[in-house]
Scaffold this motif. Structure first.
Motif, PDB file in Angstrom:
ATOM      1  N   ALA A   9     -54.676  36.072  -8.687  1.00  0.00           N
ATOM      2  CA  ALA A   9     -55.859  35.597  -7.960  1.00  0.00           C
ATOM      3  C   ALA A   9     -56.057  34.101  -8.185  1.00  0.00           C
ATOM      4  N   SER A  10     -55.813  33.643  -9.426  1.00  0.00           N
ATOM      5  CA  SER A  10     -55.975  32.218  -9.731  1.00  0.00           C
ATOM      6  C   SER A  10     -54.943  31.364  -9.011  1.00  0.00           C
ATOM      7  N   GLN A  11     -53.806  31.982  -8.661  1.00  0.00           N
ATOM      8  CA  GLN A  11     -52.754  31.274  -7.934  1.00  0.00           C
ATOM      9  C   GLN A  11     -52.926  31.373  -6.416  1.00  0.00           C
ATOM     10  N   GLY A  12     -53.978  32.057  -5.989  1.00  0.00           N
ATOM     11  CA  GLY A  12     -54.227  32.210  -4.562  1.00  0.00           C
ATOM     12  C   GLY A  12     -53.337  33.233  -3.883  1.00  0.00           C
ATOM     13  N   GLN A  13     -52.666  34.075  -4.681  1.00  0.00           N
ATOM     14  CA  GLN A  13     -51.752  35.065  -4.115  1.00  0.00           C
ATOM     15  C   GLN A  13     -52.468  36.336  -3.674  1.00  0.00           C
ATOM     16  N   LEU A  14     -53.672  36.528  -4.165  1.00  0.00           N
ATOM     17  CA  LEU A  14     -54.498  37.659  -3.749  1.00  0.00           C
ATOM     18  C   LEU A  14     -55.949  37.342  -4.074  1.00  0.00           C
ATOM     19  N   ALA A  15     -56.837  38.184  -3.577  1.00  0.00           N
ATOM     20  CA  ALA A  15     -58.264  38.063  -3.896  1.00  0.00           C
ATOM     21  C   ALA A  15     -58.752  39.405  -4.415  1.00  0.00           C
ATOM     22  N   LEU A  16     -59.675  39.365  -5.356  1.00  0.00           N
ATOM     23  CA  LEU A  16     -60.194  40.610  -5.915  1.00  0.00           C
ATOM     24  C   LEU A  16     -60.910  41.447  -4.866  1.00  0.00           C
ATOM     25  N   THR A  17     -61.303  40.801  -3.780  1.00  0.00           N
ATOM     26  CA  THR A  17     -61.981  41.521  -2.694  1.00  0.00           C
ATOM     27  C   THR A  17     -60.999  42.121  -1.689  1.00  0.00           C
ATOM     28  N   ASP A  18     -59.697  41.870  -1.870  1.00  0.00           N
ATOM     29  CA  ASP A  18     -58.699  42.467  -0.980  1.00  0.00           C
ATOM     30  C   ASP A  18     -58.791  43.986  -1.044  1.00  0.00           C
ATOM     31  N   SER A  19     -58.653  44.635   0.097  1.00  0.00           N
ATOM     32  CA  SER A  19     -58.678  46.095   0.150  1.00  0.00           C
ATOM     33  C   SER A  19     -57.260  46.641   0.230  1.00  0.00           C
ATOM     34  N   ILE A  20     -57.001  47.703  -0.526  1.00  0.00           N
ATOM     35  CA  ILE A  20     -55.699  48.362  -0.465  1.00  0.00           C
ATOM     36  C   ILE A  20     -55.915  49.868  -0.333  1.00  0.00           C
ATOM     37  N   LEU A  21     -54.875  50.546   0.105  1.00  0.00           N
ATOM     38  CA  LEU A  21     -54.958  51.975   0.374  1.00  0.00           C
ATOM     39  C   LEU A  21     -54.925  52.776  -0.926  1.00  0.00           C
ATOM     40  N   VAL A  22     -55.833  53.714  -1.046  1.00  0.00           N
ATOM     41  CA  VAL A  22     -55.799  54.653  -2.164  1.00  0.00           C
ATOM     42  C   VAL A  22     -54.812  55.760  -1.798  1.00  0.00           C
ATOM     43  N   LYS A  23     -53.760  55.882  -2.579  1.00  0.00           N
ATOM     44  CA  LYS A  23     -52.693  56.839  -2.279  1.00  0.00           C
ATOM     45  C   LYS A  23     -52.376  57.669  -3.510  1.00  0.00           C
TER      46      LYS A  23
END
Length: 231
Positions: A9-23
């Protein structure tokens, strides 16, 4: 895994608010065959009601740390990659910690392919989070807040006074019960404690013994404090 999430997240590669599929389908590292998690073996069954839906990385991370959700752990390992988690551990100096696979990969377990760590590495990891006030980054503060919300408090915090805060992570499987974390004393001082066990014949008695060891450490550390009228 949490440290790698915050790093990315600090590197801008993702955000904690990103949504992903629960599988609930994962690949074995042995032959890439799929397996599913057993809800009966998970300490957080409610997440299974969300399968097929979207959840944020932050919410899944909370489930992984606070509720020790095996399902959330596997989802997040798949999301960030075990190799990336290991790279984060290397950067911290936790050289004997290795995440090979997710939870309940029975084929890997049968071949002795297991995740590994040491007490020294866990000490290194928690010390990296517990920098002195004023030197702590916002990410570290956020991780500490998550760790302080831990629901399983039957080892390190068990016999400590109510005004002592503990930011910690527990773990257990058959014959093993662990706890590691940062203990915050009312006077502002902190210490890191790591308690690992194996081959417990009586799980409850082993847990009680670990909790008493934590109490002994607390009593030792606080006994070293110099009274204000003698400073």
């Amino acid at each position: 895994v949490m440290i790698e999430i915050y790093h990315r997240a600090s590197q801008g590669q993702l955000a904690l608010t990103d949504s992903i599929l629960v599988k609930n389908k994962f690949e074995s590292i042995v032959d890439y065959s799929t397996y599913e998690m057993n809800i009966a073996e998970d300490s957080e069954p409610s997440l299974y009601t969300q399968i097929g839906k979207q959840m944020t990385l932050f919410d899944l991370m909370n489930q992984m740390i606070i509720s020790s959700s095996n399902l959330a752990t596997n989802i997040l390992i798949d999301e960030v990659g075990a190799k990336n988690v290991n790279a984060s551990m290397q950067r911290l100096g936790a050289y004997n910690t290795e995440v090979l696979r997710g939870v309940e990969d029975q084929k890997a377990y049968d071949l002795g392919l297991n995740n590994m760590t040491t007490a020294k590495d866990l000490m290194t990891i928690f010390k990296s989070i517990a920098l002195p006030l004023g030197e702590t980054t916002q990410d570290q503060i956020a991780m500490i807040d998550v760790l302080k919300a831990q629901e399983f408090n039957d080892i390190i915090p068990r016999f400590l006074p109510g005004d002592v805060q503990v930011a910690h992570k527990t773990g257990s499987i058959t014959g093993l019960h662990h706890d590691a974390g940062i203990i915050y004393l009312p006077n502002g001082e902190t210490y890191v404690l790591v308690l690992l066990s194996k081959n417990l014949k009586n799980f409850d008695q082993g847990t009680l013994t670990l909790a008493k060891i934590s109490q002994l450490f607390y009593e030792h550390v606080t006994a070293l404090e110099v009274p204000s009228n003698k400073r």
